[in-house]
Design an enzyme around this catalytic site. Structure first.
Site, short mmCIF file in Angstrom:
data_model
loop_
_atom_site.label_atom_id
_atom_site.label_comp_id
_atom_site.label_asym_id
_atom_site.label_seq_id
_atom_site.Cartn_x
_atom_site.Cartn_y
_atom_site.Cartn_z
N ARG A 55 -15.99 0.80 -17.12
CA ARG A 55 -16.15 0.74 -15.51
C ARG A 55 -17.06 -0.54 -15.26
NH1 ARG A 55 -20.39 3.06 -13.54
NH2 ARG A 55 -20.42 5.18 -14.81
N TYR A 108 -4.09 -5.25 9.01
CA TYR A 108 -3.49 -3.99 8.34
C TYR A 108 -4.01 -2.88 8.87
CZ TYR A 108 -2.67 -1.11 4.54
OH TYR A 108 -2.12 -0.06 3.78
N ASP A 180 -8.34 -12.16 4.12
CA ASP A 180 -7.42 -11.04 3.35
C ASP A 180 -6.02 -12.11 3.22
OD1 ASP A 180 -5.31 -9.51 2.88
OD2 ASP A 180 -5.90 -7.72 3.80
N LYS A 205 0.56 -6.77 -4.10
CA LYS A 205 1.84 -7.27 -3.22
C LYS A 205 2.16 -8.60 -4.19
CE LYS A 205 1.10 -4.17 -0.32
NZ LYS A 205 -0.30 -3.82 0.02
#
Ligand code: PLP
Length: 385
Positions: A55, A108, A180, A205
């Site tokens: 983690r 977005y 972004d 993406k």
């Protein structure tokens, strides 16, 4: 980024940064370290690699992070389980209850939902502003503004913001500029070099590039911010698996080639659809009459693979076109090798319905893939009828 890789060209960084052959086996490709924990040499005796528990850090993820930092020209990158996990960690690190965020009016939908439906309950407010109008952004700044959250090009209307100008506004306001960079990718645009404090990616993406993984990333050159992001990511566990990290690392190797082809095909489609009787508007920053064209030409290498269109006849006509394409799959997401078509108002941006960020019903968004461009044009023309 190590000294040597900072001298390499983009394509070399994509293939070599953080990706030295495995020292033990000689494996040329970074292995998928599918382990949750790491042997210690006595209590507290963490070995040379510095890994303790996955983690916190994992070698496959670390390789991806070194590569992403090198691609964005930043000192640090952190990989996340999704773009939204990265957005959440960025926003909750940079704000406290009572703080204010400036968000693009064409952001977005998921980012809007995070601010509007989640962070609002923690007392973080926001104002949505047209980021291509720098004066409006200045006017929206409040004493408690901590973040300007910018997409350029925007999703889905391909608006362009002047990143360097927004960096100036943020610096003057004592706020941080987060960009972004999902649509542009580090191949086409380098926000840190334009003055941004943090770059965010949905690596789902273009960086992943093959529609087979969900992931996110934050990149910054600010050591203190990196520590804060690292702390919160570890505290909440918003990490990608070793396999997902490996998939993004593999995809990123071919980013430059793919972005050139995505851009070629998008330009071809824009040319074929501009002036088409069934199309009332083509949204693409590469068009000379796009209001952000000059700024895009200044801050981007090319104009990318995303194109939006407004269909004559309104929402139903747009939905009909989306139902008729064959090569363009009707699906959410973007940035994969295959072409996709979607209706933002009813799909990716449905959460903005009734808000100032609502997307017009006649708009379709195209994620132009890397297939033969002539086949893609023919598919759209037959769907338009
Ligand atoms: N930012 C942009 C521009 C996006 O298009 C998306 C997803 O579509 C996200 C962030 C969120 O990323 P993810 O779906 O990986 O959580």
């Amino acid at each position: 980024m190590p000294d040597e890789s900072s001298r390499w060209g983009f394509e070399t960084r994509a293939i070599h940064a953080g990706q030295q052959p495995d020292s033990r086996t000689g494996s040329v490709i970074v292995p998928i370290y599918a382990t949750s924990t790491f042997l210690q040499d006595g209590v507290g005796g963490v070995r040379d690699g510095g890994h303790e528990y996955s983690r916190t850090t994992n070698p496959t993820r670390s390789a991806l992070e070194e590569a992403l930092a090198a691609l964005e020209g930043g000192r640090h990158a952190l990989a996340f389980a999704s773009g939204m996990a990265a957005s959440d960690v960025a926003l909750r690190t940079l704000t406290r209850p009572g703080d204010h965020v400036i968000l693009g009016s064409d952001a977005y939908g998921g980012t809007f939902r995070l601010l509007d439906k989640v962070l609002a309950h923690w007392g973080v407010g926001y104002t949505s502003v047209n980021l291509s109008d720098v004066d409006s952004v200045k006017a929206a700044v409040r004493p408690n503004t901590k973040v300007i959250w910018c997409e350029s090009p925007t999703n889905p209307l391909l608006g362009i913001a002047d990143i360097a100008a927004l960096a100036g506004v943020a610096a003057g306001a004592g706020a941080r500029l987060v960009v972004d960079n999902t649509f542009a990718t580090p191949y086409l645009q380098s926000p840190l070099g334009l003055g941004a404090d943090v770059v965010l990616h949905s690596t789902t993406k273009y960086l992943g590039g093959h529609s087979d993984v969900v992931g996110g990333a934050l990149i910054t050159s600010d050591d203190e911010l990196r520590e804060q992001f690292f702390f919160l990511r570890n505290a909440v566990g918003a990490v990608p698996s070793p396999f997902d990290s490996w998939l993004v690392l593999r995809g990123a190797k071919t980013l430059a080639l793919r972005m050139e082809r995505h851009s070629d095909n998008a330009e071809r489609i824009v040319e074929a659809l501009t002036g088409h009787p069934k199309i009332t508007k083509v949204y693409y920053p590469g068009l000379p009459d796009h209001p952000g064209h000059e700024i895009a030409a200044k801050q981007m290498r090319r104009f990318g693979g995303m194109v939006s269109i407004a269909v004559a006849g309104g929402e139903q006509a747009a939905l009909d076109v989306a139902a008729r394409t064959k090569l363009f799959f009707l699906a959410e997401s973007l940035g994969g090798v295959e072409s996709l078509i979607e209706h933002p108002g009813k799909m990716t941006h449905a959460s903005t319905t009734g808000s100032p960020l609502q997307v017009p019903g006649d708009v379709l968004r195209l994620s132009v893939g890397i297939e033969d461009g002539a086949d893609l044009v023919a598919d759209l023309l037959q769907a338009l009828g």
